[in-house]
Design an enzyme around this catalytic site. Structure first.
Site, PDB file in Angstrom:
ATOM      1  N   LYS A  10     -49.914 -51.248  61.354  1.00 60.35           N
ATOM      2  CA  LYS A  10     -50.081 -51.772  60.123  1.00 60.35           C
ATOM      3  C   LYS A  10     -51.463 -51.710  58.959  1.00 60.35           C
ATOM      4  CE  LYS A  10     -48.496 -56.580  61.438  1.00 60.35           C
ATOM      5  NZ  LYS A  10     -48.488 -58.169  61.370  1.00 60.35           N
TER       6      LYS A  10
ATOM      7  N   HIS B  27     -41.299 -53.084  68.690  1.00 60.11           N
ATOM      8  CA  HIS B  27     -40.791 -54.599  68.660  1.00 60.11           C
ATOM      9  C   HIS B  27     -40.895 -55.151  67.886  1.00 60.11           C
ATOM     10  CE1 HIS B  27     -44.703 -54.006  66.095  1.00 60.11           C
ATOM     11  NE2 HIS B  27     -44.740 -54.835  65.342  1.00 60.11           N
ATOM     12  N   HIS B  28     -40.257 -54.904  66.241  1.00 59.13           N
ATOM     13  CA  HIS B  28     -38.937 -56.161  65.116  1.00 59.13           C
ATOM     14  C   HIS B  28     -37.839 -56.145  65.686  1.00 59.13           C
ATOM     15  CE1 HIS B  28     -42.324 -57.812  63.532  1.00 59.13           C
ATOM     16  NE2 HIS B  28     -43.369 -56.538  63.900  1.00 59.13           N
TER      17      HIS B  28
ATOM     18  N   HIS C 149     -49.988 -52.826  69.625  1.00 53.43           N
ATOM     19  CA  HIS C 149     -48.126 -52.394  68.991  1.00 53.43           C
ATOM     20  C   HIS C 149     -48.724 -52.705  67.578  1.00 53.43           C
ATOM     21  CE1 HIS C 149     -49.175 -57.175  68.418  1.00 53.43           C
ATOM     22  NE2 HIS C 149     -48.251 -56.826  67.472  1.00 53.43           N
ATOM     23  N   ASP C 150     -49.183 -53.643  67.187  1.00 49.67           N
ATOM     24  CA  ASP C 150     -49.141 -53.213  65.440  1.00 49.67           C
ATOM     25  C   ASP C 150     -50.456 -52.254  65.037  1.00 49.67           C
ATOM     26  OD1 ASP C 150     -47.451 -55.015  64.750  1.00 49.67           O
ATOM     27  OD2 ASP C 150     -49.007 -57.029  64.535  1.00 49.67           O
TER      28      ASP C 150
ATOM     29  N   HIS D  73     -44.039 -50.855  59.126  1.00 50.83           N
ATOM     30  CA  HIS D  73     -45.279 -50.825  60.347  1.00 50.83           C
ATOM     31  C   HIS D  73     -45.141 -50.263  61.835  1.00 50.83           C
ATOM     32  CE1 HIS D  73     -44.903 -54.589  61.617  1.00 50.83           C
ATOM     33  NE2 HIS D  73     -45.687 -54.202  62.797  1.00 50.83           N
TER      34      HIS D  73
ATOM     35  N   ASP E 212     -44.984 -61.844  70.386  1.00 47.76           N
ATOM     36  CA  ASP E 212     -45.755 -61.545  68.955  1.00 47.76           C
ATOM     37  C   ASP E 212     -45.267 -62.790  68.112  1.00 47.76           C
ATOM     38  OD1 ASP E 212     -46.469 -59.650  66.618  1.00 47.76           O
ATOM     39  OD2 ASP E 212     -44.846 -59.283  66.429  1.00 47.76           O
TER      40      ASP E 212
END
Length: 429
Positions: A299, A348-349, A295-296, A324, A377
């Site tokens: 970044k 996801h944010h 998911h990240d 990101h 998260d």
């Protein structure tokens, strides 16, 4: 992304390097290993990003981008240090930083390169590539004259894949930045020092072909590189292999910052725990674990100067961090086996009330899997150390998240997390 290079750097390096390998007469098996050494040469690049920011007090992406054009001459090296180290620091701190780099530059460079090259080789092995590929990545920064890093290996003791990759890397940097003549001149000038003269001669023959440069500088280079792959080897990407790939790239992501070490693994653990409590079947949970591990991944495109900042982010820095999520979506959407995870990586944010990012989705527009990963998260972020605060106790983290139920977090997902924590024996009521 993590090396700060223009988009497509490793693809272009592969185009250059495979043509050189063919010119040298490498057989199909060796060309296959060379092909993947070139594409994966920077697998370990995230592992020294935080250390670069710490030692040089600078943006790691700009530092890495510009460092690839620096040679061995002292004026050039010193000019690079003075133009990159501690530019945002106070005068006294910048002076101390520059003095430390000048006095200990060799050991600093060896440490940074060793970290990156060893980690890259380890991840290549985890991705099930043969040892030739891993060793090719590990020796990428060794020089023909023995002046490279980290081992100071010289001459024919350096794997041929590494010798080709180093040349191809420098050629792409100079071609992209200054054109064909600059790239050819740099190859000739470093022949016998950085580069194997035999390989430079092969490159010079390749460089006489106009179609080589035309494709290298065109939008068609990526499809041309896909067509270039030696076809004598096929790997079946079964479910276990896809799990290994997701886990390997989670290591790449989490290596970028000491504050995110293990984050993707923990998010995958908490997401799986929530999914189990919510009754997802094993196939759904497996898919969710992969999404959590990846998911990240976006970044990798954010500087550690921002990710590891101990104070409040300004508007530009916060915008870079927010981006990101879109990076994650873009990367995952390009990989056939992970395309269905792209929307999770990109969302996801998001928040149920529409105040999240990057698209301001709300309510039912946010899927159940994304809601699960969002809860996992944030819970891990709150209960782990961050540059701006120490880890919170579980009870405090759950209290903060409970206050945002229905606005940021799905109530069913948070309740499933609570039940899962109870089963773990955390003492959470």
């Amino acid at each position: 992304m993590t090396e700060g290079q223009p988009v497509g750097h490793c693809v272009r390096v592969c185009w250059i390097g495979v043509h050189v390998g063919r010119e040298l007469g490498l057989d199909d098996a060796a060309l296959w290993e060379l092909y993947y050494t070139l594409l994966l040469k920077d697998l370990g690049c995230s592992s020294n990003a935080a250390r670069i920011c710490q030692l040089y007090l600078t943006d790691d992406l700009t530092f890495k981008r510009d460092f690839k054009s620096v040679g061995d001459r002292l004026p050039q090296v010193l000019g690079f240090v003075l133009s990159h180290a501690g530019l945002k620091a106070g005068l006294a701190q910048r002076f101390r930083t520059v003095i430390n780099i000048v006095q200990n530059g060799g050991e600093i460079a060896r440490e940074l390169i060793e970290t990156r090259c060893q980690r890259g080789a380890e991840i290549a092995r985890q991705l099930r590539f043969p040892e030739g590929v891993a060793l090719g990545i590990q020796a990428l920064d060794e020089h023909w004259n023995g002046g490279g890093k980290p081992m100071g290996t010289a001459g024919a003791d350096i794997p041929v894949y590494s010798r080709i990759a180093l040349l191809a890397q420098v050629v792409d940097v100079f071609h992209t930045g200054a054109g064909e003549a600059a790239a050819r001149r740099e190859a000739r000038e470093r022949s016998g020092t950085w580069f194997d003269p035999w390989i430079v001669e092969a490159f010079e023959r390749v460089a006489e072909r106009r179609t080589f440069w035309e494709t290298l500088g065109s939008d068609a280079v990526e499809s041309a590189v896909f067509a270039l792959e030696p076809a004598q080897r096929i790997e079946l990407a079964d479910e276990d292999y896809l799990d290994d790939i997701a886990a390997a790239f989670a290591r790449v992501v989490d290596s970028k910052s000491p504050y995110t070490s293990g984050h993707s693994d923990r998010v995958a653990f908490f997401a799986d725990m929530i999914a189990e409590e919510m009754g997802l079947d094993e196939a759904g949970r497996r898919r969710l674990r992969r999404a959590a591990l990846l998911h990240d991944i976006g970044k990798l495109g954010v500087s550690n100067e921002i990710l590891d900042k101990p104070g409040k982010l300004d508007d530009a820095e916060f915008a870079a961090v927010r981006h990101h999520a879109l990076y994650s979506e873009t990367i995952l959407s390009r990989i056939g086996a992970f395309q269905d995870l792209a929307r999770i990586g990109g969302a996801h944010h998001e928040r149920l009330d529409g105040k999240g990012y990057p698209r301001g989705l709300m309510g039912d527009a946010i899927g159940r899997e994304t809601r699960i990963i969002s809860v996992a998260d944030v819970f891990d972020a709150l209960t782990a150390d961050r540059p701006y605060r120490p880890a919170m106790p579980v009870s405090k983290a759950m209290g903060i998240m409970t206050a945002d139920v229905g606005t940021a977090f799905d109530p069913d997902c948070l309740e499933a997390l609570r039940r899962g924590l109870e089963r773990l024996g955390t003492g959470q009521p």
